[in-house]
Design a protein around this motif. Structure first.
Motif, PDB file in Angstrom:
ATOM      1  N   ARG A  82      61.026 146.367  92.017  1.00 17.12           N
ATOM      2  CA  ARG A  82      60.378 147.813  92.355  1.00 17.12           C
ATOM      3  C   ARG A  82      61.356 149.073  93.083  1.00 17.12           C
ATOM      4  NH1 ARG A  82      54.242 146.227  94.534  1.00 17.12           N
ATOM      5  NH2 ARG A  82      53.636 145.078  92.618  1.00 17.12           N
ATOM      6  N   GLU A  83      62.245 148.182  93.847  1.00  9.61           N
ATOM      7  CA  GLU A  83      63.116 149.184  94.435  1.00  9.61           C
ATOM      8  C   GLU A  83      64.682 149.308  93.548  1.00  9.61           C
ATOM      9  OE1 GLU A  83      62.200 150.733  97.179  1.00  9.61           O
ATOM     10  OE2 GLU A  83      60.410 149.766  97.482  1.00  9.61           O
ATOM     11  N   TYR A  84      64.728 148.756  92.592  1.00 11.93           N
ATOM     12  CA  TYR A  84      65.821 148.664  91.648  1.00 11.93           C
ATOM     13  C   TYR A  84      66.876 148.646  92.553  1.00 11.93           C
ATOM     14  CZ  TYR A  84      67.499 150.308  87.125  1.00 11.93           C
ATOM     15  OH  TYR A  84      68.026 150.248  85.718  1.00 11.93           O
ATOM     16  N   VAL A  85      66.949 147.527  93.343  1.00 12.01           N
ATOM     17  CA  VAL A  85      68.323 147.065  94.080  1.00 12.01           C
ATOM     18  C   VAL A  85      68.355 145.375  94.002  1.00 12.01           C
ATOM     19  CG1 VAL A  85      68.498 149.119  95.529  1.00 12.01           C
ATOM     20  CG2 VAL A  85      67.427 147.139  96.239  1.00 12.01           C
ATOM     21  N   CYS A  86      69.696 144.784  94.049  1.00 11.37           N
ATOM     22  CA  CYS A  86      69.967 143.492  94.177  1.00 11.37           C
ATOM     23  C   CYS A  86      70.839 143.355  95.217  1.00 11.37           C
ATOM     24  CB  CYS A  86      70.284 142.933  92.679  1.00 11.37           C
ATOM     25  SG  CYS A  86      69.093 142.968  91.290  1.00 11.37           S
ATOM     26  N   ALA A  87      71.011 142.173  95.834  1.00  8.87           N
ATOM     27  CA  ALA A  87      71.785 141.423  96.668  1.00  8.87           C
ATOM     28  C   ALA A  87      72.083 140.308  96.872  1.00  8.87           C
ATOM     29  CB  ALA A  87      71.659 142.251  98.190  1.00  8.87           C
ATOM     30  N   SER A 144      73.339 152.980  96.750  1.00  9.11           N
ATOM     31  CA  SER A 144      74.551 152.916  95.845  1.00  9.11           C
ATOM     32  C   SER A 144      75.441 151.621  96.675  1.00  9.11           C
ATOM     33  CB  SER A 144      75.418 154.255  96.027  1.00  9.11           C
ATOM     34  OG  SER A 144      75.797 154.249  97.344  1.00  9.11           O
ATOM     35  N   ASN A 145      75.048 151.178  97.833  1.00  8.52           N
ATOM     36  CA  ASN A 145      75.910 149.915  98.293  1.00  8.52           C
ATOM     37  C   ASN A 145      75.180 148.667  97.808  1.00  8.52           C
ATOM     38  OD1 ASN A 145      77.422 151.360 100.050  1.00  8.52           O
ATOM     39  ND2 ASN A 145      75.675 151.496 101.624  1.00  8.52           N
ATOM     40  N   PHE A 146      74.232 148.505  97.104  1.00 14.11           N
ATOM     41  CA  PHE A 146      73.662 147.472  96.460  1.00 14.11           C
ATOM     42  C   PHE A 146      73.846 147.266  95.145  1.00 14.11           C
ATOM     43  CE2 PHE A 146      70.769 148.325 100.404  1.00 14.11           C
ATOM     44  CZ  PHE A 146      70.416 147.250 100.675  1.00 14.11           C
ATOM     45  N   ILE A 147      73.533 146.156  94.511  1.00 13.23           N
ATOM     46  CA  ILE A 147      73.746 145.721  93.134  1.00 13.23           C
ATOM     47  C   ILE A 147      72.707 146.600  92.309  1.00 13.23           C
ATOM     48  CG2 ILE A 147      73.950 144.124  91.544  1.00 13.23           C
ATOM     49  CD1 ILE A 147      75.134 142.374  93.495  1.00 13.23           C
ATOM     50  N   ALA A 211      81.384 148.066  84.685  1.00 13.94           N
ATOM     51  CA  ALA A 211      80.806 149.246  85.175  1.00 13.94           C
ATOM     52  C   ALA A 211      80.259 149.019  86.631  1.00 13.94           C
ATOM     53  CB  ALA A 211      79.620 149.703  84.280  1.00 13.94           C
ATOM     54  N   LEU A 212      79.368 147.915  86.577  1.00  6.77           N
ATOM     55  CA  LEU A 212      78.935 147.704  88.145  1.00  6.77           C
ATOM     56  C   LEU A 212      80.099 147.441  89.200  1.00  6.77           C
ATOM     57  CD1 LEU A 212      76.422 146.965  89.789  1.00  6.77           C
ATOM     58  CD2 LEU A 212      76.695 144.650  88.946  1.00  6.77           C
ATOM     59  N   PHE A 213      80.984 146.677  88.674  1.00  6.88           N
ATOM     60  CA  PHE A 213      82.104 146.352  89.513  1.00  6.88           C
ATOM     61  C   PHE A 213      83.120 147.791  90.034  1.00  6.88           C
ATOM     62  CE2 PHE A 213      86.691 145.703  90.535  1.00  6.88           C
ATOM     63  CZ  PHE A 213      86.494 144.814  91.672  1.00  6.88           C
ATOM     64  N   ALA A 214      82.972 148.456  89.141  1.00  4.45           N
ATOM     65  CA  ALA A 214      83.771 149.906  89.586  1.00  4.45           C
ATOM     66  C   ALA A 214      82.808 150.733  90.332  1.00  4.45           C
ATOM     67  CB  ALA A 214      84.173 150.601  88.109  1.00  4.45           C
ATOM     68  N   SER A 218      83.488 147.387  93.966  1.00  2.00           N
ATOM     69  CA  SER A 218      85.089 147.227  94.416  1.00  2.00           C
ATOM     70  C   SER A 218      84.905 148.028  95.854  1.00  2.00           C
ATOM     71  CB  SER A 218      85.667 148.187  93.374  1.00  2.00           C
ATOM     72  OG  SER A 218      84.938 149.602  93.404  1.00  2.00           O
ATOM     73  N   ASP A 219      83.925 148.757  96.192  1.00  2.00           N
ATOM     74  CA  ASP A 219      83.484 149.229  97.590  1.00  2.00           C
ATOM     75  C   ASP A 219      82.863 148.295  98.538  1.00  2.00           C
ATOM     76  OD1 ASP A 219      84.043 151.444  99.348  1.00  2.00           O
ATOM     77  OD2 ASP A 219      81.889 151.620  99.295  1.00  2.00           O
ATOM     78  N   ASN A 220      81.887 147.755  97.935  1.00  2.00           N
ATOM     79  CA  ASN A 220      80.905 146.907  98.656  1.00  2.00           C
ATOM     80  C   ASN A 220      80.248 145.767  98.132  1.00  2.00           C
ATOM     81  OD1 ASN A 220      78.670 145.763 100.434  1.00  2.00           O
ATOM     82  ND2 ASN A 220      78.588 147.892 101.220  1.00  2.00           N
TER      83      ASN A 220
END
Length: 290
Positions: A82-87, A144-147, A211-214, A218-220
């Motif tokens: 629902r939040e559209y994030v993964c970690a 943007s810090n999350f996957i 694209a995910l890595f770039a 690569s930053d977090n």
């Protein structure tokens, strides 16, 4: 000539089986950044050496090196759809992992990670995280810090499609070796389709994870330590794409070779001289004698 055509079809079966094995290993092993899969380190200001992190599309591991002692943690990919994030969460159960990612998204400090090793640490220093490079400018709820969930799901889906069609390619290759299917989709014509889909899906999977890595990794690298605001570890510039990502070039090469073998087989067939046919002039009454 017939033996050569049989050998070429059998070769496509062998190459498809090899590609299938590579795809399954790439999907299941924890070296994607690597992506397939991630390999990275995190700077620590008072550590024996940098922490070591590797993870794949689903699981991974973290080794924290405090002085000469090390602590080991299991990591699991956890998504808040629902939040559209993964970690990558270090908690043990699905409920605690979901809660941890939610806390990180809110900018709150999550619970400490359970250590995977049986070693005991008596000093309080080893029972808490040590701050690394301060990053006070990190937004509390910066997604943007999350996957990115869409890119992660797309990678998994495309690799799943590649595995399914690599299996179909192997199955129908051996079917055409043993039999002569009548339906075009099951015949040699269908092999072009199965192999082409594997090439396209593998390439798209690599594009999604690249694209995910770039854009993020690569930053977090999106593990608990680098996402915790109160204890801001930094992994900027330390992550790299792992072997499980780069190995996806192999299925593309193998199925491209399959298509090349099928084209060669078609060339051999077309080069064969046509069968001799006897034309009978039915208006010749002398054939009645025979």
């Amino acid at each position: 000539m017939a033996k050569t055509k049989w050998n070429l079809l059998f070769a496509t079966f062998i190459l498809s089986c090899g590609s299938l094995a590579v795809l399954i290993v790439s999907l299941c092993t924890p070296y994607w950044v690597i992506f397939k899969i991630i390999t990275s380190e995190a700077y620590e200001s008072s550590a024996y050496r940098n922490s070591e992190i590797n993870y794949g599309l689903f699981v991974g591991s973290l080794t924290q090196n405090f002085l000469p002692n090390s602590r080991f943690y299991d990591l699991t990919m956890t998504c808040l759809y629902r939040e559209y994030v993964c970690a990558l969460s270090c908690q043990e159960t699905e409920e605690t992992r979901t809660e941890e990612v939610l806390q990180l998204l809110k900018g709150l400090r999550p619970a400490d990670c359970p250590v995977r090793t049986s070693k005991a640490y008596t000093a309080d220093l080893f029972d808490r995280h040590i701050p690394l490079i301060s990053r006070q400018d990190r937004p509390v709820n910066d997604r943007s810090n999350f996957i990115n969930t869409g890119l992660w799901v797309s990678t998994v889906v495309f690799l799943g499609i590649a595995i399914a069609f690599a299996s179909a390619s192997a199955a129908f290759s051996i079917m055409n070796v043993l039999f002569n299917p009548v339906e075009p989709i099951f015949s040699v014509f269908g092999l072009y389709i199965w192999n082409g889909v594997v090439i396209g899906s593998s390439a798209l999977g690599m594009i999604m994870w690249g694209a995910l890595f770039a854009s993020t990794l690569s930053d977090n690298i999106a593990v608990t330590d680098t996402l915790t605001i109160q204890i801001p570890y930094s992994s900027a510039g330390l992550a790299s794409l792992g072997a499980c990502y780069w190995v996806l070039f192999l299925p593309i090469l193998l199925h491209g070779s399959n298509i090349g073998l099928l084209v060669w087989r078609r060339y051999i067939i077309n080069k064969e001289p046509p069968q001799t046919t006897i034309d009978v002039d039915r208006s010749d009454l002398t054939i009645i004698m025979y």
